[in-house]
Structures are given as structure tokens and as C-alpha cells.
Design a protein around this motif. Structure first.
Motif, PDB file in Angstrom:
ATOM      1  N   VAL A 112     -22.714  89.782  -4.715  1.00 35.12           N
ATOM      2  CA  VAL A 112     -23.992  88.561  -5.119  1.00 35.12           C
ATOM      3  C   VAL A 112     -23.793  86.774  -4.148  1.00 35.12           C
ATOM      4  CG1 VAL A 112     -24.438  86.943  -7.095  1.00 35.12           C
ATOM      5  CG2 VAL A 112     -23.947  89.514  -7.489  1.00 35.12           C
ATOM      6  N   PHE A 113     -22.155  86.892  -4.092  1.00 35.50           N
ATOM      7  CA  PHE A 113     -21.997  85.940  -3.781  1.00 35.50           C
ATOM      8  C   PHE A 113     -22.538  86.162  -2.106  1.00 35.50           C
ATOM      9  CE2 PHE A 113     -18.966  83.503  -0.379  1.00 35.50           C
ATOM     10  CZ  PHE A 113     -19.252  82.691  -1.385  1.00 35.50           C
ATOM     11  N   GLU A 162     -27.608  82.356 -11.739  1.00 32.68           N
ATOM     12  CA  GLU A 162     -27.691  82.639 -12.462  1.00 32.68           C
ATOM     13  C   GLU A 162     -26.710  84.178 -12.447  1.00 32.68           C
ATOM     14  OE1 GLU A 162     -27.869  82.947 -16.482  1.00 32.68           O
ATOM     15  OE2 GLU A 162     -28.133  81.261 -15.586  1.00 32.68           O
ATOM     16  N   GLU A 163     -26.922  84.791 -11.379  1.00 33.08           N
ATOM     17  CA  GLU A 163     -26.044  86.465 -11.622  1.00 33.08           C
ATOM     18  C   GLU A 163     -24.522  86.342 -11.696  1.00 33.08           C
ATOM     19  OE1 GLU A 163     -26.764  90.637  -9.536  1.00 33.08           O
ATOM     20  OE2 GLU A 163     -27.879  88.730  -9.109  1.00 33.08           O
ATOM     21  N   LEU A 164     -24.105  85.003 -11.228  1.00 29.04           N
ATOM     22  CA  LEU A 164     -22.546  85.366 -10.640  1.00 29.04           C
ATOM     23  C   LEU A 164     -21.918  84.808 -12.026  1.00 29.04           C
ATOM     24  CD1 LEU A 164     -20.141  85.870  -8.596  1.00 29.04           C
ATOM     25  CD2 LEU A 164     -20.809  84.065  -7.874  1.00 29.04           C
ATOM     26  N   GLN A 166     -23.269  84.710 -14.808  1.00 25.47           N
ATOM     27  CA  GLN A 166     -23.698  85.861 -15.581  1.00 25.47           C
ATOM     28  C   GLN A 166     -22.407  87.110 -15.716  1.00 25.47           C
ATOM     29  OE1 GLN A 166     -25.207  86.205 -18.758  1.00 25.47           O
ATOM     30  NE2 GLN A 166     -25.997  84.400 -18.121  1.00 25.47           N
ATOM     31  N   LEU A 167     -21.839  87.038 -14.289  1.00 21.76           N
ATOM     32  CA  LEU A 167     -20.695  88.271 -13.822  1.00 21.76           C
ATOM     33  C   LEU A 167     -19.650  87.766 -14.691  1.00 21.76           C
ATOM     34  CD1 LEU A 167     -21.581  89.841 -11.002  1.00 21.76           C
ATOM     35  CD2 LEU A 167     -22.112  91.012 -12.668  1.00 21.76           C
ATOM     36  N   GLN A 168     -19.058  86.640 -14.624  1.00 17.92           N
ATOM     37  CA  GLN A 168     -17.812  86.034 -15.466  1.00 17.92           C
ATOM     38  C   GLN A 168     -18.271  85.609 -16.440  1.00 17.92           C
ATOM     39  OE1 GLN A 168     -16.130  85.777 -12.243  1.00 17.92           O
ATOM     40  NE2 GLN A 168     -18.252  86.038 -11.089  1.00 17.92           N
ATOM     41  N   ARG A 169     -19.797  85.685 -17.516  1.00 15.88           N
ATOM     42  CA  ARG A 169     -19.103  85.317 -18.916  1.00 15.88           C
ATOM     43  C   ARG A 169     -18.793  86.798 -19.324  1.00 15.88           C
ATOM     44  NH1 ARG A 169     -23.984  81.147 -19.375  1.00 15.88           N
ATOM     45  NH2 ARG A 169     -22.834  78.995 -18.546  1.00 15.88           N
ATOM     46  N   GLN A 170     -19.464  87.961 -18.729  1.00 16.84           N
ATOM     47  CA  GLN A 170     -19.413  89.431 -19.156  1.00 16.84           C
ATOM     48  C   GLN A 170     -17.571  89.551 -19.053  1.00 16.84           C
ATOM     49  OE1 GLN A 170     -21.140  91.444 -17.158  1.00 16.84           O
ATOM     50  NE2 GLN A 170     -23.537  90.899 -17.890  1.00 16.84           N
ATOM     51  N   ALA A 171     -17.227  88.914 -18.103  1.00 12.75           N
ATOM     52  CA  ALA A 171     -15.704  89.363 -17.581  1.00 12.75           C
ATOM     53  C   ALA A 171     -15.132  88.614 -18.980  1.00 12.75           C
ATOM     54  CB  ALA A 171     -15.384  89.065 -16.208  1.00 12.75           C
ATOM     55  N   ILE A 172     -15.596  87.535 -19.288  1.00 12.03           N
ATOM     56  CA  ILE A 172     -14.612  86.753 -20.055  1.00 12.03           C
ATOM     57  C   ILE A 172     -15.112  87.066 -21.807  1.00 12.03           C
ATOM     58  CG2 ILE A 172     -14.940  84.592 -21.601  1.00 12.03           C
ATOM     59  CD1 ILE A 172     -15.783  82.982 -18.763  1.00 12.03           C
ATOM     60  N   ASP A 173     -15.967  88.104 -21.634  1.00 11.43           N
ATOM     61  CA  ASP A 173     -16.948  88.400 -22.876  1.00 11.43           C
ATOM     62  C   ASP A 173     -15.412  89.435 -23.017  1.00 11.43           C
ATOM     63  OD1 ASP A 173     -18.599  87.024 -23.798  1.00 11.43           O
ATOM     64  OD2 ASP A 173     -19.845  87.605 -23.114  1.00 11.43           O
ATOM     65  N   ALA A 174     -15.722  90.953 -21.492  1.00 14.21           N
ATOM     66  CA  ALA A 174     -14.466  91.498 -22.106  1.00 14.21           C
ATOM     67  C   ALA A 174     -12.818  91.550 -22.094  1.00 14.21           C
ATOM     68  CB  ALA A 174     -14.536  92.846 -20.247  1.00 14.21           C
TER      69      ALA A 174
END
Length: 297
Positions: A112-113, A162-164, A166-174
Motif C-alpha cells: 500500500v505504501f 485511507e487504505e493504509l 484502515q490497516l493501522q486501525r485494524q491492527a489497533i483493533d486486533a
């Protein structure tokens, strides 16, 4: 164990309970450190990247709106007016881009980066083209670049960010789920450990109390029987601690008193028998004396 002195027995019992409590406390601290470590990981990586990418997204979103305003405005000086702000924004984005790149860990993040890098190049090229055309007074050409290149490039750029994000937010949620699981497991362990320590402590207290109180009650009962002139108690010594030695002493005392009473009883019986014999002898002597007196008359 019952042959140990009461002091050592009490020390061993309380030491056992204290050792269990200390062990539970140490494990609880270790697990709390695990939760704190997991929280620190969230703060150090996913949350940090989420904040950096969020700032990056905000700057680009503002840049898109600013460039769009410059392109649509008929004021020829507007581009020069925002030139310093645009340059500062670009420098800040460069710094954020380097920070994010240093924190990337997964292959998906790196892909994504790379997409963001490609989108940024197209975005910067179309933005600079609009600014250059505005300087030359080519408003129609600038608007054409705005519609055909800049707006699609801006959307692609923001979508990649936005995709990157969301990846960080998913990692935080996990990580939040993992931390909650750790917390629930630690809470269950501490609760079960507390119940186990309380149960073992209660059993240990009951065992120690029974090992001391039961022999003492038996000793008191024997002493009361002796005080009531009852020496028939059957004293059984089953330990060598203080209470065992007390019962042994009472058993010796009870046996000694029983022998003394038996000896006194035997002596009394002998004295009674001797007295009877003496009395019988005196009666015979009196009878013979009376017979002799009668014969002399």
C-alpha cells in the motif's frame, strides 16, 4: 508432621500460605506487565502509524482543496499567495512519509505504501502543472488538467492513504482484542488463585487448629477426671510434640496415682484384716480368762 513442635508446625503452615500468596502476587505482576507490554506495542507501532498517516491524510486533503481553489479562481495571484503554504505542506509530507516507511512491518503495508508513492508522484505532477498553467494565464488548460488529471490523482492518493490508515486501525483493533483476552485470562487466573489460596489457607488453619486443640481438650478432660477422683481414663499418646508430651506426663501421673491408690487400698485391707485378727484373739483370751476364773471358784 504431627511430631514437629507446635511452633515449627505453625511456622510451616503460615509460611506455606504466605508462599502461595507471594507466588500469586508475582504471577499477577508478571501478567500485568504482559498487558502493559501489549499496550506499549499498540502505542509504539500501530497507533503511532495511525496518527502519522492521519496527519498525512489531513495535509493532502487540505492540499487537494487548496489546489482546486487555485485552479478555479480567476485571481492570478492566488497561486503565489499559497506557494509558501504549499511548500511547507510538501516538506511536512516528506517527513511523515519517511516516518511511516521506517515503521512498516507487514508486506501488505509495504504494498500500500508503494501505491501511495506512485499516487503521490502523479498528484504532485498534476498539481504543479495546474500552478504553472495558472501562472501563464492559461485558465482553460488549468481547468482541463484539474478535471482530467488532478481530481482523479487526488482521489487515488487519498484512497491509498485511507487504505493504509484502515490497516493501522485494524491492527489497533486486533491488539485491543488480544489485550482484552490477556486481561480476561489474567482476571480468571487471579480469581482462581485467590480461591485456591483461601481454600488451602482454610484447610491448613483447620488442620493446625485440630492438631493443637483436640489433644489439649483431651488433656483438660483427663485433668478434670483426676480432679474428680477418676483415674480410669485411657490415655493414648500419638505424637511427640508439646501436646503429646503433656498427655504422656498426664498418663504417667495417672498411672502413678493409680498405683498409690492401689497401695493404700492394699494397706488398708491388710490393716483391717490384722485388726480383725487382733480382735478375734482378744475375744478368745477373754473367754479363756473367764473359764479359768470360773474353775477357781
Amino acid at each position: 508432621m504431627k511430631n514437629l513442635p507446635i511452633g515449627k508446625r505453625l511456622a510451616a503452615g503460615f509460611g506455606f500460605v504466605l508462599a502461595l500468596t507471594a507466588l500469586m502476587t508475582m504471577f499477577g505482576i508478571h501478567e500485568l506487565q504482559s498487558v502493559a507490554g501489549a499496550t506499549a506495542v499498540v502505542m509504539r507501532e500501530p497507533l503511532a502509524k495511525e496518527r502519522i498517516v492521519g496527519d498525512w491524510y489531513r495535509l493532502i486533503h487540505t492540499s487537494v482543496r487548496r489546489t482546486t481553489a487555485i485552479s478555479k479562481s480567476t485571481d492570478m495571484s492566488l497561486g503565489a499567495f499559497f506557494a509558501e503554504e504549499t511548500a511547507n505542506s510538501s516538506r511536512e509530507v516528506n517527513g511523515l512519509q519517511k516516518q511511516v516507511e521506517a515503521l512498516l512491518t507487514t508486506q501488505q503495508e509495504k504494498q500500500v505504501f508503494d501505491q501511495i508513492g506512485t499516487a503521490r508522484k502523479s498528484y504532485v505532477a498534476s498539481r504543479d502543472a495546474i500552478v504553472a498553467l495558472k501562472k501563464e494565464g492559461k485558465l482553460d488548460e488549468a481547468n482541463d488538467v484539474l478535471v482530467k488529471r488532478f481530481q482523479p490523482d487526488g482521489k487515488a492518493y487519498l484512497a491509498a492513504l485511507e487504505e493504509l490508515l484502515q490497516l493501522q486501525r485494524q491492527a489497533i483493533d486486533a491488539e485491543a482484542v488480544r489485550i482484552d483476552a490477556l486481561f480476561q485470562a489474567d482476571r480468571r487466573f487471579l480469581a482462581l488463585s485467590g480461591i485456591a489460596v483461601l481454600t488451602l489457607g482454610a484447610c491448613c488453619s483447620w488442620w493446625l487448629t485440630r492438631g493443637i486443640v483436640v489433644p489439649l481438650n483431651r488433656a483438660v478432660e483427663i485433668a478434670c477426671n483426676v480432679a474428680n477422683n477418676d483415674l480410669r481414663s485411657d490415655i493414648e499418646v500419638t505424637s511427640q510434640d508439646e501436646t503429646g508430651r503433656l498427655l504422656a506426663a498426664l498418663k504417667t501421673m495417672n498411672g502413678g496415682l493409680s498405683r498409690i491408690v492401689a497401695q493404700v487400698r492394699d494397706g488398708t485391707e491388710h490393716m483391717t484384716s490384722a485388726s480383725g485378727e487382733i480382735a478375734a484373739g482378744n475375744l478368745d483370751l477373754s473367754a479363756r480368762t473367764e473359764q479359768q476364773a470360773a474353775a477357781l471358784e
